[in-house]
Structures are given as structure tokens and as C-alpha cells.
Design a protein around this motif. Sequence first.
Motif, PDB file in Angstrom:
ATOM      1  N   SER A  94       0.824  -1.211   0.000  1.00  8.54           N
ATOM      2  CA  SER A  94       0.000   0.000   0.000  1.00  8.54           C
ATOM      3  C   SER A  94       0.857   1.259   0.000  1.00  8.54           C
ATOM      4  O   SER A  94       0.538   2.243  -0.682  1.00  8.54           O
ATOM      5  CB  SER A  94      -0.930   0.007   1.221  1.00  8.54           C
ATOM      6  N   LEU A  95       1.939   1.241   0.746  1.00 11.54           N
ATOM      7  CA  LEU A  95       2.857   2.391   0.757  1.00 11.54           C
ATOM      8  C   LEU A  95       3.466   2.609  -0.625  1.00 11.54           C
ATOM      9  O   LEU A  95       3.600   3.745  -1.084  1.00 11.54           O
ATOM     10  CB  LEU A  95       3.952   2.177   1.805  1.00 11.54           C
ATOM     11  N   CYS A  96       3.817   1.514  -1.289  1.00 11.39           N
ATOM     12  CA  CYS A  96       4.370   1.628  -2.645  1.00 11.39           C
ATOM     13  C   CYS A  96       3.345   2.213  -3.605  1.00 11.39           C
ATOM     14  O   CYS A  96       3.650   3.092  -4.417  1.00 11.39           O
ATOM     15  CB  CYS A  96       4.843   0.262  -3.140  1.00 11.39           C
ATOM     16  N   TRP A  97       2.123   1.694  -3.535  1.00 17.56           N
ATOM     17  CA  TRP A  97       1.064   2.173  -4.428  1.00 17.56           C
ATOM     18  C   TRP A  97       0.778   3.662  -4.210  1.00 17.56           C
ATOM     19  O   TRP A  97       0.379   4.366  -5.140  1.00 17.56           O
ATOM     20  CB  TRP A  97      -0.212   1.377  -4.196  1.00 17.56           C
ATOM     21  N   ASN A  98       0.979   4.129  -2.987  1.00 18.21           N
ATOM     22  CA  ASN A  98       0.664   5.515  -2.656  1.00 18.21           C
ATOM     23  C   ASN A  98       1.911   6.389  -2.580  1.00 18.21           C
ATOM     24  O   ASN A  98       1.911   7.431  -1.924  1.00 18.21           O
ATOM     25  CB  ASN A  98      -0.118   5.562  -1.334  1.00 18.21           C
ATOM     26  N   GLU A  99       2.964   5.944  -3.289  1.00 15.55           N
ATOM     27  CA  GLU A  99       4.183   6.736  -3.483  1.00 15.55           C
ATOM     28  C   GLU A  99       4.913   7.057  -2.183  1.00 15.55           C
ATOM     29  O   GLU A  99       5.597   8.082  -2.077  1.00 15.55           O
ATOM     30  CB  GLU A  99       3.862   8.053  -4.222  1.00 15.55           C
ATOM     31  N   ASN A 100       4.795   6.196  -1.189  1.00 19.71           N
ATOM     32  CA  ASN A 100       5.568   6.339   0.047  1.00 19.71           C
ATOM     33  C   ASN A 100       6.698   5.308   0.056  1.00 19.71           C
ATOM     34  O   ASN A 100       6.766   4.438   0.926  1.00 19.71           O
ATOM     35  CB  ASN A 100       4.663   6.156   1.272  1.00 19.71           C
ATOM     36  N   VAL A 101       7.574   5.408  -0.952  1.00 18.72           N
ATOM     37  CA  VAL A 101       8.602   4.383  -1.149  1.00 18.72           C
ATOM     38  C   VAL A 101       9.601   4.371  -0.001  1.00 18.72           C
ATOM     39  O   VAL A 101      10.057   3.298   0.433  1.00 18.72           O
ATOM     40  CB  VAL A 101       9.331   4.608  -2.493  1.00 18.72           C
ATOM     41  N   GLU A 102       9.943   5.557   0.505  1.00 16.78           N
ATOM     42  CA  GLU A 102      10.932   5.627   1.582  1.00 16.78           C
ATOM     43  C   GLU A 102      10.438   4.888   2.826  1.00 16.78           C
ATOM     44  O   GLU A 102      11.168   4.093   3.430  1.00 16.78           O
ATOM     45  CB  GLU A 102      11.222   7.092   1.920  1.00 16.78           C
ATOM     46  N   LYS A 103       9.165   5.107   3.184  1.00 19.75           N
ATOM     47  CA  LYS A 103       8.605   4.408   4.347  1.00 19.75           C
ATOM     48  C   LYS A 103       8.475   2.905   4.078  1.00 19.75           C
ATOM     49  O   LYS A 103       8.683   2.089   4.979  1.00 19.75           O
ATOM     50  CB  LYS A 103       7.236   4.999   4.700  1.00 19.75           C
ATOM     51  N   ALA A 129       4.984  -7.941  -1.902  1.00 22.22           N
ATOM     52  CA  ALA A 129       5.730  -6.860  -1.255  1.00 22.22           C
ATOM     53  C   ALA A 129       7.139  -6.746  -1.843  1.00 22.22           C
ATOM     54  O   ALA A 129       7.612  -5.643  -2.142  1.00 22.22           O
ATOM     55  CB  ALA A 129       5.802  -7.109   0.251  1.00 22.22           C
ATOM     56  N   CYS A 130       7.803  -7.884  -2.033  1.00 25.39           N
ATOM     57  CA  CYS A 130       9.160  -7.883  -2.602  1.00 25.39           C
ATOM     58  C   CYS A 130       9.161  -7.277  -3.996  1.00 25.39           C
ATOM     59  O   CYS A 130       9.960  -6.377  -4.313  1.00 25.39           O
ATOM     60  CB  CYS A 130       9.709  -9.310  -2.654  1.00 25.39           C
ATOM     61  N   SER A 131       8.283  -7.753  -4.832  1.00 24.49           N
ATOM     62  CA  SER A 131       8.241  -7.296  -6.227  1.00 24.49           C
ATOM     63  C   SER A 131       7.819  -5.831  -6.317  1.00 24.49           C
ATOM     64  O   SER A 131       8.372  -5.063  -7.118  1.00 24.49           O
ATOM     65  CB  SER A 131       7.286  -8.168  -7.030  1.00 24.49           C
ATOM     66  N   SER A 132       6.835  -5.430  -5.500  1.00 27.46           N
ATOM     67  CA  SER A 132       6.348  -4.047  -5.550  1.00 27.46           C
ATOM     68  C   SER A 132       7.430  -3.060  -5.174  1.00 27.46           C
ATOM     69  O   SER A 132       7.591  -2.014  -5.830  1.00 27.46           O
ATOM     70  CB  SER A 132       5.142  -3.877  -4.610  1.00 27.46           C
ATOM     71  N   LEU A 133       8.190  -3.382  -4.141  1.00 27.69           N
ATOM     72  CA  LEU A 133       9.219  -2.456  -3.688  1.00 27.69           C
ATOM     73  C   LEU A 133      10.359  -2.345  -4.696  1.00 27.69           C
ATOM     74  O   LEU A 133      10.815  -1.242  -5.026  1.00 27.69           O
ATOM     75  CB  LEU A 133       9.750  -2.883  -2.321  1.00 27.69           C
ATOM     76  N   ILE A 134      10.845  -3.464  -5.209  1.00 27.69           N
ATOM     77  CA  ILE A 134      11.930  -3.410  -6.201  1.00 27.69           C
ATOM     78  C   ILE A 134      11.457  -2.667  -7.449  1.00 27.69           C
ATOM     79  O   ILE A 134      12.205  -1.862  -8.034  1.00 27.69           O
ATOM     80  CB  ILE A 134      12.415  -4.827  -6.573  1.00 27.69           C
ATOM     81  N   LYS A 135      10.231  -2.910  -7.871  1.00 28.78           N
ATOM     82  CA  LYS A 135       9.709  -2.233  -9.064  1.00 28.78           C
ATOM     83  C   LYS A 135       9.645  -0.729  -8.836  1.00 28.78           C
ATOM     84  O   LYS A 135       9.965   0.060  -9.745  1.00 28.78           O
ATOM     85  CB  LYS A 135       8.325  -2.786  -9.390  1.00 28.78           C
ATOM     86  N   LYS A 136       9.238  -0.315  -7.630  1.00 29.16           N
ATOM     87  CA  LYS A 136       9.189   1.114  -7.331  1.00 29.16           C
ATOM     88  C   LYS A 136      10.592   1.730  -7.331  1.00 29.16           C
ATOM     89  O   LYS A 136      10.793   2.857  -7.821  1.00 29.16           O
ATOM     90  CB  LYS A 136       8.520   1.344  -5.974  1.00 29.16           C
ATOM     91  N   LEU A 137      11.563   1.025  -6.786  1.00 32.43           N
ATOM     92  CA  LEU A 137      12.943   1.517  -6.801  1.00 32.43           C
ATOM     93  C   LEU A 137      13.442   1.673  -8.232  1.00 32.43           C
ATOM     94  O   LEU A 137      14.128   2.648  -8.567  1.00 32.43           O
ATOM     95  CB  LEU A 137      13.856   0.562  -6.015  1.00 32.43           C
ATOM     96  N   GLU A 143      12.114   4.732  -9.898  1.00 29.69           N
ATOM     97  CA  GLU A 143      12.851   5.916  -9.466  1.00 29.69           C
ATOM     98  C   GLU A 143      14.305   5.881  -9.945  1.00 29.69           C
ATOM     99  O   GLU A 143      15.123   6.701  -9.533  1.00 29.69           O
ATOM    100  CB  GLU A 143      12.804   6.036  -7.938  1.00 29.69           C
ATOM    101  N   GLU A 144      14.622   4.914 -10.817  1.00 28.29           N
ATOM    102  CA  GLU A 144      15.958   4.721 -11.393  1.00 28.29           C
ATOM    103  C   GLU A 144      17.014   4.430 -10.320  1.00 28.29           C
ATOM    104  O   GLU A 144      18.190   4.708 -10.505  1.00 28.29           O
ATOM    105  CB  GLU A 144      16.368   5.930 -12.238  1.00 28.29           C
ATOM    106  N   ARG A 145      16.579   3.806  -9.256  1.00 26.20           N
ATOM    107  CA  ARG A 145      17.494   3.372  -8.187  1.00 26.20           C
ATOM    108  C   ARG A 145      17.772   1.875  -8.389  1.00 26.20           C
ATOM    109  O   ARG A 145      17.480   1.039  -7.552  1.00 26.20           O
ATOM    110  CB  ARG A 145      16.860   3.643  -6.828  1.00 26.20           C
ATOM    111  N   PHE A 146      18.372   1.589  -9.545  1.00 28.24           N
ATOM    112  CA  PHE A 146      18.559   0.191  -9.939  1.00 28.24           C
ATOM    113  C   PHE A 146      19.550  -0.542  -9.035  1.00 28.24           C
ATOM    114  O   PHE A 146      19.352  -1.704  -8.692  1.00 28.24           O
ATOM    115  CB  PHE A 146      19.019   0.125 -11.397  1.00 28.24           C
ATOM    116  N   LEU A 147      20.601   0.131  -8.664  1.00 32.48           N
ATOM    117  CA  LEU A 147      21.590  -0.516  -7.798  1.00 32.48           C
ATOM    118  C   LEU A 147      20.999  -0.790  -6.418  1.00 32.48           C
ATOM    119  O   LEU A 147      21.257  -1.841  -5.829  1.00 32.48           O
ATOM    120  CB  LEU A 147      22.835   0.370  -7.676  1.00 32.48           C
TER     121      LEU A 147
END
Length: 482
Positions: A358-367, A386-394, A397-401
Motif C-alpha cells: 500500500s505504501l508503494c502504491w501511494n508513493e511512500n517508497v521511503e517508508k 511486497a518484494c516485487s512491488s518495492l523493487i519495481k518502485k525503486l 525511481e531509477e534506483r537500480f543498484l
Amino acid sequence: MITSISRHLSTPIRLQNPKFLLITNFPFSNSSKIEDYWTVLQSDNGYELNLERNLTKIRGNLNGSVVEDIMRRCSIGDRDRSILGLRFFIWAGLQSDYRHRTLMYKRATDIFDISGNPKWFVDILEAYRKEGCLVSVKTFKEILYLCKGAGLAEEALGVLRKMSEFKCMPDTTVFNVVIRLFSEKGDMDVVVGLREEMASLDLYPDMITYAAMIKGFCNVGRLEDAYGLFEIMRQHGCFPNVVAYSAVLDGFCKSGNLDRAMQLLDEMEKEGKVRKPNVVTYTSVIQSFCEKGKITEALAVLDRMNSNGCRPNRITMSILINSLCTEGRIDEAYVLVDKLALDGSVSSGLSFSSLIVSLCWNENVEKAEKLFKKMLASELKPDGLACSSLIKKLCCEERFLDGFVLYCEMEKHGCANTVDSDIYSILLEALCQLGYSQEVVKLVNFMVARRVQLKAPYLDGIVEYIKKSGEVELASHLLTMD
């Protein structure tokens, strides 16, 4: 007059005197039974000889493989041959030593493309009438089951109306089949008329048919008509269950009539065990409140749910958590997760995983990232979503590393096996473009170990990159995985 079928076969099987072989006295293998039934069906005089009577003269039990073989033979050719095949199928279903399985009716409708030839049933009944065949209610039921398999409501009604010509009185099963077909079609005026016609004969639908009627009324928005069936059911000793109640309640929720939905929920809770609301019932109400932005009311339904001994599931929890996050009520979402985990409704891992999504969907990637790392540190395994959503959000944001490092942490804690295969493609392509060759090789090694296949259009480019990095054998493994 039916044209001889033998010319359509690669090897002629028509015998010189098929009538002679209609009566036999020794056991048959499937092959010999098929040929004898086939001989009757391909006779030029099939109609004149009364097909069903001649089929009955053949000794030996029927089985599904025999019936299907005959159907497939009859389906190759013209209309007349297909109608004979259907007559054989109907006749077979009436035999005392054989009954069609449910799927066989659907198979027959597909083999003969009955949905494209709905008038064949009328032709068959006309053939019965001309030949003076004995037609029973069971015969009509076999035809109706075929109508059901093809989803032919109007044709089923026509078959029902034809019963009077053969002096056959429709029974409950006959009406049930036709009512269900019209309920699925959504023609509820016809359904009402058929139910009233049943009542005039002192016949009443069964529970499955009532459920189909309720669903039909709900689908066309006639919710009060659906609710009105409950009293009619009770009058005839057929008491609505939780599924029936939930269907109507869900209809009220989807229509936005939450006051009516809550009234029905009250009624269900007072009715007792048979109609006691279940997790699906409560979740439907909770979702409707959340969709209208009434999260406080939704949380009140959750408390009510718990007080009635019904525990929320993953879907209930996800709806509430996502609604709170969407409204920016993040702190309340954390409190809800702690509460659900504490009372054992949902495991801590699933609760926190839902919050991360839910945090990922609502653009709260840092939290989401902080919570994810906190879970790993506490030996809680985030789920695949949760694993896939967070990596996809990173990656978005071009935070590939950072995404790669997070994946390595997942590997270390044993939860990387739940990551979507698409994530590997996204990460690898970006790492290749950025020139992180060591990271690429490490990630591919993980993929090979887990037998995760890399799909086009990424495969060729990444394989070429790995080869240039000197890992020819690893590239070969990536190409040959199946």
C-alpha cells in the motif's frame, strides 16, 4: 432419407446386411460395439426403421468412450448425420446401464456445434413424432441438458413447450434447468413467469435454482426482487443460506445502498448459524464503505466482525490498509497492522507485507523501504507481492543498484524465491546499460540457480553482454533453461 456415410470413410465399413447384425448375443469389445452402433446409424433407412429401437437391439453395455467415438464420427459430414449423432447421444443417456457425466453434455454441444445449430432439437422432436417414437420426460431432460451445455435459453423454453405435444408433464427438474438458463441470461421476467407456472403445478425450485434466480435479479439490479425470494423460499421449506444472503447484500453494496446493506447484515447476524455472515460478507461491506471514503464506518464493521467471531482475511486487511494509506492516514495503518497481528487475525508477515504494498502504491517508497528492512531484521519474511512491488518502485525511481542490493538481502533471508520473473528482466537490463557487470553476473547466477527464465525482448541483449564479460558458460546456461 439419410445418405450412406461409407463414402466419407477412408476404409469402408458398411456391411451388406446391416439389419442382420442388429441382434447379437455375445459380449462386445468397445471396437465391435462402436461398429455395430455405427452400422445402424449409417443405414440409409435409419429414420424409417425407428433408430432408437434398432439401437436398443444391440447387446453390450455402453461407456463414455463408445459414446464419444460415435459422436465424433457423426459430426463429420452433413446436418442429417449430426442429428443422428445427437439422437444416439440422447438415446444413450436413457439406458439403464449408462448415464452421461456432466461434462459429456458440454462435450456433445461442442462436437456438434449446437450453439450454431439451435434448431436441431426441434428437428429431432419432429422426427420422434413422425416415427411414433416413445418419448418420455427423461428424453426431454436429456435434450434440456444439452441446451444447458450450449447455454441455449430460448431453445430450452421451446423444448419445454413441446412437451405437451407428447403428453409429457414437466417436472421440477425440467423447470429448474430452464429457469437457470434464463437467470444466467438475465431475462428475469421470463423467470418470474416460469416460477409462477411451476407454482400452479404445485412445483417449486430447488436451492440451486433459487440461488441462480437471486444472482440473476442482482445482476440486473432488481435487488428487492432478489430479497423478496427469501420469503417465498421459506414458505416452501427452502431456507436461504449465507451464500444467498451474501449475494443480495453484495448487490446492495455495489449499488451504493449501504443503509439497506447494513439492514440485511443485521438480519443475517440475528438469523443464526446457517445465515451467519462470513468473511466474504463482511469484506463486501467494508470495501463498499472504503470506496465511498467512509473508512471510519469500515473500521466499525471490522470491529463488529471480530465481535461476531469472524476473523478478517488478507483481502479484508489489504482493503482497509490501502484505504488508510490513500487518505494519508499512515499512522492509523500502522496501528491497524499491529492490531491485526496481535489478535492473530492475519500473520505479522502478511500484515506488514500488505502495508508495504500500500505504501508503494501511494508513493511512500521511503517508508516502504524502511519497513521492509525492519521486517528482514526482525526475521519476518515479506511476501512475493511486497518484494516485487518495492523493487519495481525503486526501479521506477531509477534506483537500480538499490534494487539489486535489496534483492541480495532477500536472497540472504530466503524470500527471493517469491519475486516476479519480470523483476529480473527490469533489473538486468538497467544494470547492463549502467555497466555493472559484476552485479549482472551475480544476478544471473541467482536466476540460473532458481531456474528463472529470462524472456524476450531482454534475453538476446543480456546474453550477449554476459558473453562479453567473459561468462560464456553462464550465458549458455541462461539460454538453455526450460
